[in-house]
Structures are given as structure tokens and as C-alpha cells.
Enzyme design. Sequence first.
Site, PDB file in Angstrom:
ATOM      1  N   LYS A 117       2.223 -21.748  18.111  1.00 37.48           N
ATOM      2  CA  LYS A 117       2.330 -20.310  18.264  1.00 37.48           C
ATOM      3  C   LYS A 117       3.480 -19.929  17.279  1.00 37.48           C
ATOM      4  O   LYS A 117       3.420 -18.712  16.955  1.00 37.48           O
ATOM      5  CB  LYS A 117       2.809 -20.011  19.847  1.00 37.48           C
ATOM      6  CG  LYS A 117       1.654 -20.262  20.486  1.00 37.48           C
ATOM      7  CD  LYS A 117       1.816 -19.569  21.982  1.00 37.48           C
ATOM      8  CE  LYS A 117       0.584 -19.655  22.742  1.00 37.48           C
ATOM      9  NZ  LYS A 117       0.539 -19.212  24.123  1.00 37.48           N
ATOM     10  N   LYS A 207      -9.472 -24.262  21.329  1.00 37.32           N
ATOM     11  CA  LYS A 207      -9.538 -23.678  22.704  1.00 37.32           C
ATOM     12  C   LYS A 207      -9.917 -22.334  22.617  1.00 37.32           C
ATOM     13  O   LYS A 207      -9.429 -21.452  22.050  1.00 37.32           O
ATOM     14  CB  LYS A 207      -8.135 -23.962  23.641  1.00 37.32           C
ATOM     15  CG  LYS A 207      -7.188 -23.092  23.588  1.00 37.32           C
ATOM     16  CD  LYS A 207      -6.152 -23.218  24.526  1.00 37.32           C
ATOM     17  CE  LYS A 207      -5.111 -22.247  24.209  1.00 37.32           C
ATOM     18  NZ  LYS A 207      -3.998 -22.006  25.250  1.00 37.32           N
ATOM     19  N   LYS A 210      -6.787 -16.506  25.210  1.00 37.57           N
ATOM     20  CA  LYS A 210      -6.739 -15.101  25.494  1.00 37.57           C
ATOM     21  C   LYS A 210      -5.865 -14.377  24.552  1.00 37.57           C
ATOM     22  O   LYS A 210      -6.173 -13.051  24.376  1.00 37.57           O
ATOM     23  CB  LYS A 210      -6.010 -14.859  26.832  1.00 37.57           C
ATOM     24  CG  LYS A 210      -4.678 -15.174  27.348  1.00 37.57           C
ATOM     25  CD  LYS A 210      -4.316 -14.600  28.667  1.00 37.57           C
ATOM     26  CE  LYS A 210      -3.651 -15.462  29.682  1.00 37.57           C
ATOM     27  NZ  LYS A 210      -2.320 -15.991  29.333  1.00 37.57           N
TER      28      LYS A 210
HETATM   29  P1  AMP Z   1      -1.743 -19.217  29.903  1.00 36.33           P
HETATM   30  O1  AMP Z   1      -3.142 -18.387  29.370  1.00 36.33           O
HETATM   31  O2  AMP Z   1      -1.053 -20.155  29.027  1.00 36.33           O
HETATM   32  O3  AMP Z   1      -1.172 -18.418  30.845  1.00 36.33           O
HETATM   33  O4  AMP Z   1      -2.340 -20.533  30.731  1.00 36.33           O
HETATM   34  C1  AMP Z   1      -2.896 -20.496  32.218  1.00 36.33           C
HETATM   35  C2  AMP Z   1      -3.648 -21.673  32.400  1.00 36.33           C
HETATM   36  O5  AMP Z   1      -4.796 -21.559  32.102  1.00 36.33           O
HETATM   37  C3  AMP Z   1      -2.879 -22.993  32.184  1.00 36.33           C
HETATM   38  O6  AMP Z   1      -3.036 -24.054  33.386  1.00 36.33           O
HETATM   39  C4  AMP Z   1      -3.625 -23.292  31.115  1.00 36.33           C
HETATM   40  O7  AMP Z   1      -3.857 -24.770  30.810  1.00 36.33           O
HETATM   41  C5  AMP Z   1      -5.275 -23.002  31.689  1.00 36.33           C
HETATM   42  N1  AMP Z   1      -6.044 -22.593  30.331  1.00 36.33           N
HETATM   43  C6  AMP Z   1      -5.828 -21.699  29.367  1.00 36.33           C
HETATM   44  N2  AMP Z   1      -6.658 -21.725  28.326  1.00 36.33           N
HETATM   45  C7  AMP Z   1      -7.574 -22.508  28.696  1.00 36.33           C
HETATM   46  C8  AMP Z   1      -8.819 -23.064  28.229  1.00 36.33           C
HETATM   47  N3  AMP Z   1      -9.277 -22.684  27.251  1.00 36.33           N
HETATM   48  N4  AMP Z   1      -9.471 -24.075  28.896  1.00 36.33           N
HETATM   49  C9  AMP Z   1      -9.105 -24.731  30.115  1.00 36.33           C
HETATM   50  N5  AMP Z   1      -7.746 -24.140  30.534  1.00 36.33           N
HETATM   51  C10 AMP Z   1      -7.193 -23.305  29.921  1.00 36.33           C
END
Ligand code: AMP
Length: 341
Positions: A117, A207, A210
Amino acid sequence: MQTILTGVRANEEPTLGNFLGAYTPMVNLAHEHATDSQINMFVPDLHSFTTPIDHGKFYNQIIKGIKYYIAAGLDINNPNVHIYRQSRVPAHCELCWILDCFTPFGEASRMTQFKEKSSEHSDNVTVGLFNYPILMAADILLYDAKYIPLGEDQFQHLELARNIAIRMNNKFNDELFTVPAPEKEQVKFMHLENALRIRSLTNPTKKMSKSSTVEKSKISLSDEPKVAAKKIMSATTDSEGVIRFDMINQPGISNLLQIESLLANRDLQDVIADWAGQTSYGDLKRKVADSVEHFLADFQARVAGITDAEVEQVLASGEKYANDVANAKLAKVQHAIGLSK
Ligand code: AMP
């Protein structure tokens, strides 16, 4: 009672990756452990500033994030289910500072997400971005959470939280913190074969993220269902010409099989068997596009049915519970490190 805990940042619209990687396992576990566990699903809103956000839209995004938890199927009438905002529980930041002072700089510097990041946002690398995993450790350790349903990208941070807990328990008191279960045990607890990583639709070696600016790479939970279906139809695949589950050589096709199994709530091996040997990537895409379209239409209708008043009520009880538990743990830590008698 053991605690199961997870959170999804509210900085941008969550994706199908968030849904399948964090919401789905949490909701399933909340049903399975409705009477034997505390289920904490919080919005890590303070984590959202670690990368640039639109502050004008932020508050509404947080409230929407809570509606998403409810729409995903968390049973808010279960007294063991707690939904809260990190920013409304000051103990998270207080414990974070204490943990900072017991975390070697070198260990925190090894976090690959920070490296990735900080290169993506090289014009705006903040101390907050570096400190993110320590705040995450505080989020977990304050509640003695043993199981933390997470996607694959977060397991290095979970390992850091484990190391901090073990180190502090050794130094101060064996029972200061519950040490979260290691990755293998977490994955087994979620009934998965491996930690989940839903892939980008345009570059399936990465991956689905978002924060990606490539709209076609991700399905956002607010995407118009037909638009989302088109994104699946144009997903990058490969030139092998046969449907196989092989994340190394056919990550695009494997990603679609994975998405289909999770949305249909079917065993991955059964979905793989259905498609084994078939050669029409178009047929597979149409099936997954259809599943995604139906899922989004249904999910969005449920979100629209949840009122702000319901969210406020859920937060009032969730935040009272969270402050009670977190303050008790913080007092224990303050005592252990000599801040109180
Ligand atoms: P964040 O978007 O960093 O707030 O992540 C929130 C949760 O979503 C965390 O448990 C991440 O590991 C999960 N997560 C985010 N992107 C993915 C993805 N592409 N595949 C599986 N889990 C994800």
C-alpha cells in the site's frame, strides 16, 4: 464463552471479495455458534483513514456498512451478537498505544500489506498506515477473540497480533490475553480448505480490492446487478480451453468456480466436479454472472429494507457491550504494566 470477531473497513464500497471472505464466514459462524460464542462484528472506522478517503461521504458509508452486516444475515435479535463502531470504543486506541510500545519496529516493518500500500500511495504514506496492524491487534485482543474470520490478505496481521499477545503474556501474566488461533485452525473453523482470496476480474493473479480504481476488476455490493453480471462476462480467463480448478495456471477460471461455490453455498469440490472437462468458458461465465446478479438484487433489496433507526438501536446496545468488555480488559492491562495498583 469464546469470542468470534471480525470487521470490514468502511472507507469504500465493500466488494464481493469482502462479502465472501469476511461477511459470509462470519454470518455462518454466527448461526453455528449462536449460543456458545460472543459474536462481535464491528466497523473499523478508524482504520479507514490509513489510505485517502472521501470524508464527505464517510459517515453514510459507515451506516451503510452496518446495514450490510444485518442484510448479510447477522441475527440482531440474538443477545450474543454485537455490532459496534471502533471509534466509539476509546479503549481500542489506548490499548493500541500500549501495544505499540511492546512491538519491535522491525517486526511491524515486515508487513507486506504496508509495503504494497505504501508503494501504491507513495505520495501519502502515513504513520497510520504503518500502525494499522497494531490497532488491529488491539481490536482483537481487547475482546479475547480466539477466532477471527478473515480473508487471506489479513493473516500476516493476525500472526502479528498472536506474537504480541504471546510476548505480553510471557512478560506480564500468562492470562493477560487470549492468543488468537493460528491460521490453519482459523481456516478449519471456517470450514474452508484454504484461506480465501477472491481474485480481481481483470488481473486474477491479484486479489479483488475495494480500493482498485479499475471498476471492471471488482464487483461492489452497490453495483447495479446487470452491470455486475457484465463484469463477470468480461472477466479475464486464459487460453487453456478447458475448465479446471488450478489457481496457478488458470486463476481466472478458478476464481469463477470459487465464487460460484460460495454464492450457491455448495462444496467447492462439487462445483469443480460439475464443470470438470467442459470447454465453454462462456457457459461458466453465464452461470456465475447469473448467480452474482441474483445475489446482488436480493442483497440490495434487504439493505433497502433496513432503517437508520434500526441501525441506531443496534449500535446503542452493541457499543455499550463493547465498552464494558474493552474497558475491563484495558484495566487489566493497565494493572499488569504498572499504571494502576
Ligand atoms: P478490508 O477491505 O481490508 O477492510 O478487509 C475486510 C475483510 O475482507 C478482511 O477479512 C479481508 O481479509 C477480507 N477481504 C478483502 N478482500 C478480499 C478478497 N479479495 N478475498 C477474500 N477476502 C477479502
